[in-house]
Design a protein around this motif. Sequence first.
Motif, PDB file in Angstrom:
ATOM      1  N   LYS A  97       4.718  -9.007  -5.969  1.00 46.44           N
ATOM      2  CA  LYS A  97       5.594  -9.849  -5.134  1.00 46.44           C
ATOM      3  C   LYS A  97       6.824 -10.283  -5.931  1.00 46.44           C
ATOM      4  N   GLU A  98       6.587 -10.725  -7.150  1.00 48.98           N
ATOM      5  CA  GLU A  98       7.667 -11.165  -8.027  1.00 48.98           C
ATOM      6  C   GLU A  98       8.665 -10.037  -8.273  1.00 48.98           C
ATOM      7  N   ALA A  99       8.173  -8.809  -8.348  1.00 46.61           N
ATOM      8  CA  ALA A  99       9.024  -7.634  -8.586  1.00 46.61           C
ATOM      9  C   ALA A  99       9.681  -7.124  -7.305  1.00 46.61           C
ATOM     10  N   GLY A 100       9.335  -7.718  -6.162  1.00 47.72           N
ATOM     11  CA  GLY A 100       9.911  -7.286  -4.886  1.00 47.72           C
ATOM     12  C   GLY A 100       9.349  -5.967  -4.384  1.00 47.72           C
ATOM     13  N   ALA A 101       8.129  -5.622  -4.798  1.00 46.74           N
ATOM     14  CA  ALA A 101       7.533  -4.335  -4.435  1.00 46.74           C
ATOM     15  C   ALA A 101       6.669  -4.437  -3.180  1.00 46.74           C
ATOM     16  N   GLN A 102       6.702  -3.371  -2.376  1.00 43.26           N
ATOM     17  CA  GLN A 102       5.825  -3.280  -1.206  1.00 43.26           C
ATOM     18  C   GLN A 102       4.484  -2.653  -1.558  1.00 43.26           C
ATOM     19  N   VAL A 103       4.453  -1.926  -2.691  1.00 46.61           N
ATOM     20  CA  VAL A 103       3.244  -1.224  -3.128  1.00 46.61           C
ATOM     21  C   VAL A 103       3.020  -1.526  -4.609  1.00 46.61           C
ATOM     22  N   ALA A 104       1.758  -1.690  -4.997  1.00 43.03           N
ATOM     23  CA  ALA A 104       1.395  -1.817  -6.411  1.00 43.03           C
ATOM     24  C   ALA A 104       0.363  -0.741  -6.723  1.00 43.03           C
ATOM     25  N   CYS A 105       0.627   0.047  -7.763  1.00 43.68           N
ATOM     26  CA  CYS A 105      -0.295   1.090  -8.201  1.00 43.68           C
ATOM     27  C   CYS A 105      -0.840   0.711  -9.568  1.00 43.68           C
ATOM     28  N   PHE A 106      -2.151   0.842  -9.726  1.00 51.34           N
ATOM     29  CA  PHE A 106      -2.787   0.466 -10.980  1.00 51.34           C
ATOM     30  C   PHE A 106      -4.085   1.245 -11.149  1.00 51.34           C
ATOM     31  N   GLY A 107      -4.655   1.160 -12.333  1.00 53.15           N
ATOM     32  CA  GLY A 107      -5.925   1.817 -12.625  1.00 53.15           C
ATOM     33  C   GLY A 107      -6.856   0.844 -13.304  1.00 53.15           C
ATOM     34  N   HIS A 108      -7.341   1.219 -14.481  1.00 56.16           N
ATOM     35  CA  HIS A 108      -8.162   0.425 -15.385  1.00 56.16           C
ATOM     36  C   HIS A 108      -9.621   0.295 -14.960  1.00 56.16           C
ATOM     37  N   SER A 109      -9.902  -0.034 -13.717  1.00 55.41           N
ATOM     38  CA  SER A 109     -11.298  -0.252 -13.305  1.00 55.41           C
ATOM     39  C   SER A 109     -12.030   1.057 -13.019  1.00 55.41           C
ATOM     40  N   HIS A 110     -11.285   2.142 -12.847  1.00 51.10           N
ATOM     41  CA  HIS A 110     -11.842   3.464 -12.507  1.00 51.10           C
ATOM     42  C   HIS A 110     -12.478   3.462 -11.107  1.00 51.10           C
ATOM     43  N   VAL A 111     -12.179   2.460 -10.305  1.00 53.60           N
ATOM     44  CA  VAL A 111     -12.727   2.343  -8.945  1.00 53.60           C
ATOM     45  C   VAL A 111     -11.598   2.592  -7.950  1.00 53.60           C
ATOM     46  N   MET A 112     -11.739   3.660  -7.132  1.00 58.88           N
ATOM     47  CA  MET A 112     -10.689   3.962  -6.156  1.00 58.88           C
ATOM     48  C   MET A 112     -10.702   2.950  -5.019  1.00 58.88           C
ATOM     49  N   GLY A 113      -9.505   2.692  -4.491  1.00 57.47           N
ATOM     50  CA  GLY A 113      -9.424   1.796  -3.348  1.00 57.47           C
ATOM     51  C   GLY A 113      -7.987   1.513  -2.969  1.00 57.47           C
ATOM     52  N   ALA A 114      -7.796   1.118  -1.728  1.00 58.49           N
ATOM     53  CA  ALA A 114      -6.487   0.704  -1.223  1.00 58.49           C
ATOM     54  C   ALA A 114      -6.716  -0.502  -0.335  1.00 58.49           C
ATOM     55  N   GLU A 115      -5.868  -1.499  -0.519  1.00 56.58           N
ATOM     56  CA  GLU A 115      -6.033  -2.740   0.224  1.00 56.58           C
ATOM     57  C   GLU A 115      -4.669  -3.362   0.465  1.00 56.58           C
ATOM     58  N   LEU A 116      -4.426  -3.770   1.701  1.00 59.08           N
ATOM     59  CA  LEU A 116      -3.189  -4.459   2.039  1.00 59.08           C
ATOM     60  C   LEU A 116      -3.468  -5.955   1.993  1.00 59.08           C
ATOM     61  N   ILE A 117      -2.848  -6.622   1.039  1.00 60.34           N
ATOM     62  CA  ILE A 117      -2.973  -8.078   0.947  1.00 60.34           C
ATOM     63  C   ILE A 117      -1.628  -8.650   1.341  1.00 60.34           C
ATOM     64  N   GLU A 118      -1.627  -9.333   2.496  1.00 55.38           N
ATOM     65  CA  GLU A 118      -0.394  -9.811   3.128  1.00 55.38           C
ATOM     66  C   GLU A 118       0.582  -8.653   3.233  1.00 55.38           C
TER      67      GLU A 118
END
Length: 169
Positions: A97-118
């Motif tokens: 949100k601070e970066a003004g992005a509509q999408v955030a991509c990340f890894g680390h947990s090795h668990v796939m998933g997609a979720e729209l939060i607000e």
Amino acid sequence: MMNCKVLIVSDSHGMTGELQELYNRHAVDVYIHCGDSELPAAHPALAGYSVVKGNCDFESAYPTNYVEKVNGLSIFVTHGHLYNVKMTLQKIWYKAKEAGAQVACFGHSHVMGAELIEDVLLINPGSILLPRGRRERTYALLDVQNKQATVIFYELSGKEVAKESFVLQ
């Protein structure tokens, strides 16, 4: 009008041929690697990928995060370890949100998933080496047409594992 396709991969931990295979398999606007490649920045397997530094990466050339802008879509990219993503998505959501992005991509947990939060779509492609929570070694493809975002998860072989659709703001 946002129209773009993005390949998202993470946590490849030394794999090389597979990264090149994914690059050649999909024709997209941008190729993102969310860290823990464990490869030097100049490695040929990463050619064409935008890469961030994961907790297992020692390459100083990688940024810890950045914002990718492609055809009207703003994507915040990070590995996730600095935002405690194994416990909560709140910190990475705030940073996107601070970066003004509509999408955030990340890894680390090795668990796939997609979720729209607000109004931020959070995408973790899983891991193409060591998946957690499932057997399939996964990566993701984000396809945005206008405000309709489709996230398709594939196993390394190219077989579709899951597909989810979201409406971006």
